[in-house]
Design a protein around this motif. Structure first.
Motif, PDB file in Angstrom:
ATOM      1  N   LEU A  75      10.186  -7.853  14.052  1.00 29.11           N
ATOM      2  CA  LEU A  75      10.035  -6.462  14.481  1.00 29.11           C
ATOM      3  C   LEU A  75      11.154  -6.021  15.418  1.00 29.11           C
ATOM      4  O   LEU A  75      11.439  -4.827  15.533  1.00 29.11           O
ATOM      5  CB  LEU A  75       8.679  -6.277  15.171  1.00 29.11           C
ATOM      6  CG  LEU A  75       8.300  -4.831  15.472  1.00 29.11           C
ATOM      7  CD1 LEU A  75       8.010  -4.071  14.186  1.00 29.11           C
ATOM      8  CD2 LEU A  75       7.110  -4.749  16.409  1.00 29.11           C
ATOM      9  N   ALA A  76      11.806  -6.987  16.091  1.00 22.82           N
ATOM     10  CA  ALA A  76      12.845  -6.640  17.057  1.00 22.82           C
ATOM     11  C   ALA A  76      13.950  -5.783  16.434  1.00 22.82           C
ATOM     12  O   ALA A  76      14.522  -4.914  17.087  1.00 22.82           O
ATOM     13  CB  ALA A  76      13.438  -7.912  17.665  1.00 22.82           C
ATOM     14  N   VAL A  77      14.243  -6.031  15.154  1.00 24.13           N
ATOM     15  CA  VAL A  77      15.318  -5.276  14.497  1.00 24.13           C
ATOM     16  C   VAL A  77      14.775  -4.093  13.698  1.00 24.13           C
ATOM     17  O   VAL A  77      15.549  -3.378  13.048  1.00 24.13           O
ATOM     18  CB  VAL A  77      16.141  -6.199  13.567  1.00 24.13           C
ATOM     19  CG1 VAL A  77      16.872  -7.256  14.366  1.00 24.13           C
ATOM     20  CG2 VAL A  77      15.252  -6.855  12.509  1.00 24.13           C
ATOM     21  N   ALA A  78      13.458  -3.896  13.716  1.00 25.05           N
ATOM     22  CA  ALA A  78      12.861  -2.838  12.899  1.00 25.05           C
ATOM     23  C   ALA A  78      12.411  -1.633  13.707  1.00 25.05           C
ATOM     24  O   ALA A  78      12.073  -0.594  13.129  1.00 25.05           O
ATOM     25  CB  ALA A  78      11.667  -3.391  12.117  1.00 25.05           C
ATOM     26  N   LEU A  79      12.390  -1.732  15.039  1.00 27.84           N
ATOM     27  CA  LEU A  79      11.865  -0.637  15.851  1.00 27.84           C
ATOM     28  C   LEU A  79      12.670   0.652  15.676  1.00 27.84           C
ATOM     29  O   LEU A  79      12.090   1.743  15.577  1.00 27.84           O
ATOM     30  CB  LEU A  79      11.849  -1.049  17.327  1.00 27.84           C
ATOM     31  CG  LEU A  79      10.833  -2.135  17.701  1.00 27.84           C
ATOM     32  CD1 LEU A  79      11.010  -2.547  19.156  1.00 27.84           C
ATOM     33  CD2 LEU A  79       9.408  -1.665  17.441  1.00 27.84           C
ATOM     34  N   VAL A  80      13.984   0.540  15.635  1.00 25.17           N
ATOM     35  CA  VAL A  80      14.822   1.735  15.489  1.00 25.17           C
ATOM     36  C   VAL A  80      14.610   2.406  14.134  1.00 25.17           C
ATOM     37  O   VAL A  80      14.353   3.624  14.071  1.00 25.17           O
ATOM     38  CB  VAL A  80      16.304   1.393  15.728  1.00 25.17           C
ATOM     39  CG1 VAL A  80      17.182   2.602  15.390  1.00 25.17           C
ATOM     40  CG2 VAL A  80      16.532   0.976  17.183  1.00 25.17           C
ATOM     41  N   PRO A  81      14.702   1.674  12.999  1.00 24.58           N
ATOM     42  CA  PRO A  81      14.463   2.354  11.715  1.00 24.58           C
ATOM     43  C   PRO A  81      13.046   2.892  11.567  1.00 24.58           C
ATOM     44  O   PRO A  81      12.839   3.934  10.933  1.00 24.58           O
ATOM     45  CB  PRO A  81      14.756   1.276  10.664  1.00 24.58           C
ATOM     46  CG  PRO A  81      14.788  -0.018  11.395  1.00 24.58           C
ATOM     47  CD  PRO A  81      15.186   0.294  12.790  1.00 24.58           C
TER      48      PRO A  81
ATOM     49  N   LEU B  87      17.698  -8.822   6.908  1.00 27.59           N
ATOM     50  CA  LEU B  87      17.931  -8.935   5.469  1.00 27.59           C
ATOM     51  C   LEU B  87      16.881  -8.160   4.675  1.00 27.59           C
ATOM     52  O   LEU B  87      17.203  -7.472   3.695  1.00 27.59           O
ATOM     53  CB  LEU B  87      17.912 -10.414   5.058  1.00 27.59           C
ATOM     54  CG  LEU B  87      19.090 -11.261   5.529  1.00 27.59           C
ATOM     55  CD1 LEU B  87      18.861 -12.733   5.192  1.00 27.59           C
ATOM     56  CD2 LEU B  87      20.394 -10.773   4.895  1.00 27.59           C
ATOM     57  N   LEU B  88      15.628  -8.259   5.091  1.00 28.18           N
ATOM     58  CA  LEU B  88      14.568  -7.543   4.384  1.00 28.18           C
ATOM     59  C   LEU B  88      14.746  -6.032   4.503  1.00 28.18           C
ATOM     60  O   LEU B  88      14.571  -5.294   3.513  1.00 28.18           O
ATOM     61  CB  LEU B  88      13.204  -7.958   4.935  1.00 28.18           C
ATOM     62  CG  LEU B  88      12.750  -9.392   4.625  1.00 28.18           C
ATOM     63  CD1 LEU B  88      11.461  -9.724   5.370  1.00 28.18           C
ATOM     64  CD2 LEU B  88      12.535  -9.572   3.128  1.00 28.18           C
ATOM     65  N   ILE B  89      15.084  -5.565   5.715  1.00 25.39           N
ATOM     66  CA  ILE B  89      15.292  -4.129   5.913  1.00 25.39           C
ATOM     67  C   ILE B  89      16.480  -3.643   5.085  1.00 25.39           C
ATOM     68  O   ILE B  89      16.436  -2.565   4.467  1.00 25.39           O
ATOM     69  CB  ILE B  89      15.494  -3.831   7.407  1.00 25.39           C
ATOM     70  CG1 ILE B  89      14.197  -4.099   8.172  1.00 25.39           C
ATOM     71  CG2 ILE B  89      15.938  -2.379   7.626  1.00 25.39           C
ATOM     72  CD1 ILE B  89      14.356  -4.051   9.672  1.00 25.39           C
ATOM     73  N   GLY B  90      17.555  -4.451   5.064  1.00 26.16           N
ATOM     74  CA  GLY B  90      18.713  -4.071   4.269  1.00 26.16           C
ATOM     75  C   GLY B  90      18.425  -4.070   2.781  1.00 26.16           C
ATOM     76  O   GLY B  90      19.012  -3.295   2.015  1.00 26.16           O
ATOM     77  N   THR B  91      17.482  -4.923   2.340  1.00 29.44           N
ATOM     78  CA  THR B  91      17.168  -5.013   0.910  1.00 29.44           C
ATOM     79  C   THR B  91      16.240  -3.903   0.450  1.00 29.44           C
ATOM     80  O   THR B  91      16.475  -3.273  -0.606  1.00 29.44           O
ATOM     81  CB  THR B  91      16.511  -6.380   0.608  1.00 29.44           C
ATOM     82  OG1 THR B  91      17.405  -7.419   0.980  1.00 29.44           O
ATOM     83  CG2 THR B  91      16.163  -6.496  -0.866  1.00 29.44           C
ATOM     84  N   GLY B  92      15.176  -3.648   1.220  1.00 31.56           N
ATOM     85  CA  GLY B  92      14.200  -2.674   0.747  1.00 31.56           C
ATOM     86  C   GLY B  92      13.564  -1.812   1.813  1.00 31.56           C
ATOM     87  O   GLY B  92      12.529  -1.189   1.571  1.00 31.56           O
ATOM     88  N   GLY B  93      14.126  -1.781   3.021  1.00 32.00           N
ATOM     89  CA  GLY B  93      13.571  -0.956   4.079  1.00 32.00           C
ATOM     90  C   GLY B  93      12.608  -1.727   4.973  1.00 32.00           C
ATOM     91  O   GLY B  93      12.229  -2.866   4.686  1.00 32.00           O
ATOM     92  N   TRP B  94      12.188  -1.060   6.050  1.00 30.31           N
ATOM     93  CA  TRP B  94      11.374  -1.746   7.050  1.00 30.31           C
ATOM     94  C   TRP B  94       9.995  -2.130   6.514  1.00 30.31           C
ATOM     95  O   TRP B  94       9.332  -3.025   7.062  1.00 30.31           O
ATOM     96  CB  TRP B  94      11.198  -0.863   8.285  1.00 30.31           C
ATOM     97  CG  TRP B  94      10.541   0.473   8.032  1.00 30.31           C
ATOM     98  CD1 TRP B  94      11.164   1.662   7.819  1.00 30.31           C
ATOM     99  CD2 TRP B  94       9.136   0.739   7.948  1.00 30.31           C
ATOM    100  NE1 TRP B  94      10.246   2.664   7.612  1.00 30.31           N
ATOM    101  CE2 TRP B  94       8.988   2.127   7.690  1.00 30.31           C
ATOM    102  CE3 TRP B  94       7.991  -0.031   8.076  1.00 30.31           C
ATOM    103  CZ2 TRP B  94       7.748   2.733   7.548  1.00 30.31           C
ATOM    104  CZ3 TRP B  94       6.749   0.570   7.934  1.00 30.31           C
ATOM    105  CH2 TRP B  94       6.635   1.933   7.684  1.00 30.31           C
ATOM    106  N   HIS B  95       9.541  -1.501   5.418  1.00 29.74           N
ATOM    107  CA  HIS B  95       8.233  -1.838   4.858  1.00 29.74           C
ATOM    108  C   HIS B  95       8.139  -3.317   4.493  1.00 29.74           C
ATOM    109  O   HIS B  95       7.056  -3.915   4.558  1.00 29.74           O
ATOM    110  CB  HIS B  95       7.949  -0.990   3.606  1.00 29.74           C
ATOM    111  CG  HIS B  95       7.941   0.480   3.856  1.00 29.74           C
ATOM    112  ND1 HIS B  95       9.104   1.224   3.899  1.00 29.74           N
ATOM    113  CD2 HIS B  95       6.917   1.354   4.083  1.00 29.74           C
ATOM    114  CE1 HIS B  95       8.796   2.492   4.136  1.00 29.74           C
ATOM    115  NE2 HIS B  95       7.482   2.607   4.256  1.00 29.74           N
ATOM    116  N   LEU B  96       9.263  -3.915   4.133  1.00 28.03           N
ATOM    117  CA  LEU B  96       9.230  -5.301   3.661  1.00 28.03           C
ATOM    118  C   LEU B  96       8.885  -6.296   4.762  1.00 28.03           C
ATOM    119  O   LEU B  96       8.363  -7.372   4.466  1.00 28.03           O
ATOM    120  CB  LEU B  96      10.575  -5.678   3.027  1.00 28.03           C
ATOM    121  CG  LEU B  96      10.887  -5.048   1.669  1.00 28.03           C
ATOM    122  CD1 LEU B  96      12.190  -5.610   1.117  1.00 28.03           C
ATOM    123  CD2 LEU B  96       9.748  -5.288   0.681  1.00 28.03           C
ATOM    124  N   ILE B  97       9.157  -5.964   6.035  1.00 27.86           N
ATOM    125  CA  ILE B  97       8.810  -6.925   7.086  1.00 27.86           C
ATOM    126  C   ILE B  97       7.294  -6.994   7.284  1.00 27.86           C
ATOM    127  O   ILE B  97       6.785  -7.958   7.870  1.00 27.86           O
ATOM    128  CB  ILE B  97       9.505  -6.610   8.426  1.00 27.86           C
ATOM    129  CG1 ILE B  97       8.883  -5.395   9.099  1.00 27.86           C
ATOM    130  CG2 ILE B  97      10.999  -6.451   8.262  1.00 27.86           C
ATOM    131  CD1 ILE B  97       9.273  -5.253  10.544  1.00 27.86           C
TER     132      ILE B  97
END
Length: 449
Positions: free
Chosen positions: A15-21, A145-155
């Motif tokens: 989640l640390a890299v997903a808060l901004v998106p 990598l997951l966010i870059g592949t398909g967006g934050w939903h993937l995490i």
């Protein structure tokens, strides 16, 4: 057990890299996306001892399978969330779901050691500790990598296949036996009063302010009712009579809180200062934290099979004091090599203390309440994390400056010094892991009704 135990740290670190998106997707400020972090911590801190007690009553297998299924449902809800607050609800559900694996693992290890006669499963405990540390390292990278592949939903979606794997492996291999002589009576009211008291305290720690004075008052009031109830019934949620007489275990809980207050405050404070005070980018700051994780994993691998704990705790406390004192030497132009060395040195107590406290708890806790005791150990860890978050809010009120870092360092030196004194003064630690029967000797006897 390892796969189940990583569900919590992998969700924390990704989640640390997903808060901004996520904030951009829902057009909300950081003050609101912060609830994605706080919601998981709050649910986990409350859920660990509650679910741990259910493990004691119904056995580890049922709660492990139920918890991992709940984590999968939470992942599915997060993937499909239409707004931020549904996403927060999925994180709370995820916190409760991932609270089952650690108490179930500790309970299972205790029952299996009694069945096989092998008293100190230090190798398994080390494997659990190392796996959590490895996931903490790779979590942000995997999340990116997951966010870059398909967006934050993937995490959030990744929890679905991970939970399915846990369900299949758990159904195939976890023992079906329930605790001998276990009761099916559950102290629901005790759990609710405990949850209410802890929730009020943690909500205050998340945002300490004079205007929120009523929260600690509510925590104390609910705590008083909880204590009165637990002392007045025959089968309490937390047997305070036994726990109160088990001073070594209480000391372990206090050490856990102190150690993780220092660890989390250093981790968050140092990383923020690297970006705002030292002027590095987020990726550069992340790279400078890698030596900490690598050292922690290496130290755990080297010392994990030794079940003695006193030397590990004292050594870890000394290195905590050293690392906090070294923060006083940092300036806005500190050389990179110094930051790398400091990060590596602070990894030593990370690798020693958590595993030592796990071994201490395994030897000190009442075997009939191993699940709830293991849950309480994690609860004290998260309380320490929230104390650390409160410290960051106080000392970095005007930004993560060098002067703010130095002020924080003095307070952390004090906390680390208290931790060192408690480790050195606790003579009961010298008996943990030193003899084949130390677990039986260290476990408390149940108090007479």
């Amino acid at each position: 057990m390892i796969l189940g135990s990583i569900l919590n740290p992998i969700n924390s670190s990704m989640l640390a890299v997903a808060l901004v998106p996520i904030g951009r997707a829902f057009s909300v400020p950081p003050s609101q996306t912060a609830w994605l972090v706080s919601g998981l911590y709050l649910a986990t801190a409350v859920g660990q001892p509650v679910i741990g007690r259910l493990v004691d009553i119904f056995g580890p297998r049922r709660l492990y399978l139920l918890g991992t299924a709940l984590a999968g449902l939470a992942g599915l809800l997060g993937t499909l969330a239409p707004n931020l607050w549904v996403l927060v609800a999925s994180r709370v559900l995820l916190g409760f779901g991932t609270s089952a694996a650690f108490p179930a693992s500790m309970s299972l290890l205790r029952s299996e050691s009694e069945r096989t006669g092998r008293k100190n499963p230090s190798g398994v405990l080390a494997a659990l500790s190392i796996s959590n540390q490895v996931i903490a390292v790779v979590g942000p990278t995997l999340g990116g990598l997951l966010i870059g592949t398909g967006g934050w939903h993937l995490i959030f979606g990744i929890n679905v296949p991970l939970s399915l794997m846990c369900l299949v492996l758990g159904a195939l291999w976890l023992p079906r036996a329930t605790p001998p002589g276990g009761t099916t009576r559950i102290d629901v009211l005790g759990m609710l009063w405990f949850a209410g008291s802890l929730t009020a305290l943690m909500l205050f720690l998340m945002n300490p302010a004079l205007a929120h004075w009523y929260l600690p008052v509510l925590a104390l009031a609910a705590g008083a009712v909880f204590v009165r109830r637990e002392l007045g019934i025959a089968e309490p949620f937390i047997d305070l009579r036994v726990l109160g007489g088990n001073v070594p275990l209480l000391a372990t809980f206090v050490r856990q809180c102190l150690a993780y207050t220092t660890s989390y405050a250093f981790f968050y404070g140092f990383s923020q200062w690297l970006q705002e005070g030292r002027g590095l980018s987020a990726s550069q700051a992340g790279l400078l934290l890698l030596p900490l994780s690598v050292t922690a994993i290496g130290v755990t691998a080297l010392t994990g099979r030794r079940s003695e704990v006193r030397g590990k705790l004292v050594t870890g406390a000394l290195f905590q004091c050293l690392g906090c004192a070294a923060l006083l030497a940092l300036r806005d132009d500190s050389p990179i090599w110094l930051l790398v060395v400091l990060s590596a040195v602070v990894g030593i107590p990370h690798g020693l203390i958590g595993l030592a406290n796990q071994n201490a708890l395994y030897a000190q806790a009442d075997p009939a309440r191993m699940g709830s005791s293991a849950g309480l150990l994690r609860t004290f860890m998260y309380v320490g994390a929230l104390f650390a978050a409160a410290a960051s809010a106080v000392f970095f009120r005007d930004g993560a400056t060098s002067s703010g870092l130095h002020a924080m360092a003095w307070s952390l030196i004090g906390v680390a010094a208290v931790f060192l004194v408690l480790c050195a003064a606790d003579r009961s630690l010298a008996r943990v892991g030193t003899t084949p029967d130390d677990t039986a000797a260290a476990s408390p006897k149940r108090a007479a009704p």
